[in-house]
Write a protein that holds these residues in place. Sequence first.
Motif, PDB file in Angstrom:
ATOM      1  N   LEU B  19       0.815  -1.221   0.000  1.00 14.76           N
ATOM      2  CA  LEU B  19       0.000   0.000   0.000  1.00 14.76           C
ATOM      3  C   LEU B  19       0.848   1.270   0.000  1.00 14.76           C
ATOM      4  O   LEU B  19       0.335   2.357  -0.267  1.00 14.76           O
ATOM      5  N   ALA B  20       2.132   1.135   0.244  1.00 18.57           N
ATOM      6  CA  ALA B  20       2.962   2.305   0.502  1.00 18.57           C
ATOM      7  C   ALA B  20       3.460   2.987  -0.768  1.00 18.57           C
ATOM      8  O   ALA B  20       4.666   3.154  -0.957  1.00 18.57           O
ATOM      9  N   HIS B  21       2.557   3.369  -1.623  1.00 15.11           N
ATOM     10  CA  HIS B  21       2.930   4.125  -2.819  1.00 15.11           C
ATOM     11  C   HIS B  21       1.735   4.989  -3.225  1.00 15.11           C
ATOM     12  O   HIS B  21       0.618   4.490  -3.284  1.00 15.11           O
ATOM     13  N   PRO B  22       1.985   6.270  -3.518  1.00 17.24           N
ATOM     14  CA  PRO B  22       0.886   7.196  -3.822  1.00 17.24           C
ATOM     15  C   PRO B  22      -0.062   6.670  -4.904  1.00 17.24           C
ATOM     16  O   PRO B  22      -1.284   6.721  -4.720  1.00 17.24           O
ATOM     17  N   LEU B  25      -2.155   3.845  -3.578  1.00 15.95           N
ATOM     18  CA  LEU B  25      -3.167   4.356  -2.651  1.00 15.95           C
ATOM     19  C   LEU B  25      -4.335   4.961  -3.414  1.00 15.95           C
ATOM     20  O   LEU B  25      -5.499   4.710  -3.093  1.00 15.95           O
ATOM     21  N   LEU B  26      -4.013   5.744  -4.422  1.00 15.55           N
ATOM     22  CA  LEU B  26      -5.076   6.368  -5.224  1.00 15.55           C
ATOM     23  C   LEU B  26      -5.969   5.298  -5.838  1.00 15.55           C
ATOM     24  O   LEU B  26      -7.203   5.380  -5.784  1.00 15.55           O
ATOM     25  N   GLU B  29      -8.194   3.714  -3.255  1.00 16.24           N
ATOM     26  CA  GLU B  29      -9.276   4.632  -2.898  1.00 16.24           C
ATOM     27  C   GLU B  29     -10.367   4.622  -3.961  1.00 16.24           C
ATOM     28  O   GLU B  29     -11.558   4.648  -3.647  1.00 16.24           O
ATOM     29  N   MET B  44      -6.749   8.063 -14.130  1.00 18.95           N
ATOM     30  CA  MET B  44      -6.689   8.723 -12.821  1.00 18.95           C
ATOM     31  C   MET B  44      -5.260   8.928 -12.358  1.00 18.95           C
ATOM     32  O   MET B  44      -4.900   9.979 -11.846  1.00 18.95           O
ATOM     33  N   VAL B  45      -4.456   7.894 -12.533  1.00 21.79           N
ATOM     34  CA  VAL B  45      -3.077   7.961 -12.047  1.00 21.79           C
ATOM     35  C   VAL B  45      -2.224   8.841 -12.960  1.00 21.79           C
ATOM     36  O   VAL B  45      -1.363   9.584 -12.505  1.00 21.79           O
ATOM     37  N   ILE B  64      -4.729  -7.752  -1.997  1.00 22.91           N
ATOM     38  CA  ILE B  64      -5.579  -6.598  -1.703  1.00 22.91           C
ATOM     39  C   ILE B  64      -6.644  -6.404  -2.773  1.00 22.91           C
ATOM     40  O   ILE B  64      -7.729  -5.915  -2.508  1.00 22.91           O
ATOM     41  N   VAL B  83     -10.556  -1.122   4.348  1.00 24.76           N
ATOM     42  CA  VAL B  83      -9.530  -0.179   3.899  1.00 24.76           C
ATOM     43  C   VAL B  83      -9.866   1.257   4.274  1.00 24.76           C
ATOM     44  O   VAL B  83      -8.983   2.034   4.615  1.00 24.76           O
ATOM     45  N   PHE B  87      -7.411   3.713   6.238  1.00 27.46           N
ATOM     46  CA  PHE B  87      -6.870   4.978   5.761  1.00 27.46           C
ATOM     47  C   PHE B  87      -7.215   6.123   6.686  1.00 27.46           C
ATOM     48  O   PHE B  87      -6.429   7.044   6.861  1.00 27.46           O
TER      49      PHE B  87
END
Lengths: 103, 103
Positions: B19-22, B25-26, B29, B44-45, B64, B83, B87
């Motif tokens: 999960l540890a990457h922007p 995470l986006l 979400e 989106m990314v 996940i 999740v 968050f």
Amino acid sequence: MDAKTRQRLEGRARVLKALAHPSRLLMVEQLERGERCVCELQEMVGADMSTVSKHLAVLKRAGIVADERRGVQVYYRLTMPCVTRFFDCVGEVLVSIKKGKKR
Amino acid sequence: MDAKTRQRLEGRARVLKALAHPSRLLMVEQLERGERCVCELQEMVGADMSTVSKHLAVLKRAGIVADERRGVQVYYRLTMPCVTRFFDCVGEVLVSIKKGKKR
DNA sequence: AAACTACTTGGCGGATTCGCCAAATAGTTT
DNA sequence: AAACTATTTGGCGAATCCGCCAAGTAGTTT
């Protein structure tokens, strides 16, 4: 994606990254029970003191722990409250993964 | 540290790391709001499709997300429920960090 | 089957992580 | 001040991560 969103995501990713290591997780779990000096944490983790110190520096940089020197020893403590709940949720994630694999 | 504890910590660290990457995470979400195909997530990314695909593979390997091909497209969805709460807690961590810095 | 769209995989260069060792720093004791 | 304990910092090699480009795969359309 706007700048604000990016900042939010980067911030969260930084915290997650700092926690994403078995030794650091162990240390945080121990710190939930109260402050500990580096040598106590080192014994629990079972790695070189320099390694432990660097892990603590990672947690400190992320704002998760704070340190205070008292005499020869440096004591670390958590700076925020919700870690327990946080870990419970990570645990739940793992449970659902296991369930999924069994099916 | 016994084998059971080590396994528990390694498992949790693996989820956190995934999960540890922007960008990841986006995507997570977005997936909270319902399934999305890769091309939607890519937009989106805002990265190369291959990069997005690899990020999704990381999330999938961690258990996940799950994927399903429907025609030409591949749809991804979350495999676990908590999740959002998770968050929220990461958010709280950040708030306490900011408070700490102001002092 | 050829062309097309959606996606994954391979691979490369650059950056970051990790654990150990050695050296430096800080405080205590003698 | 010298010796000692606790901790941090520097640095090295191995491993992993990240993003892009190119090439491969899978299903659809013509």
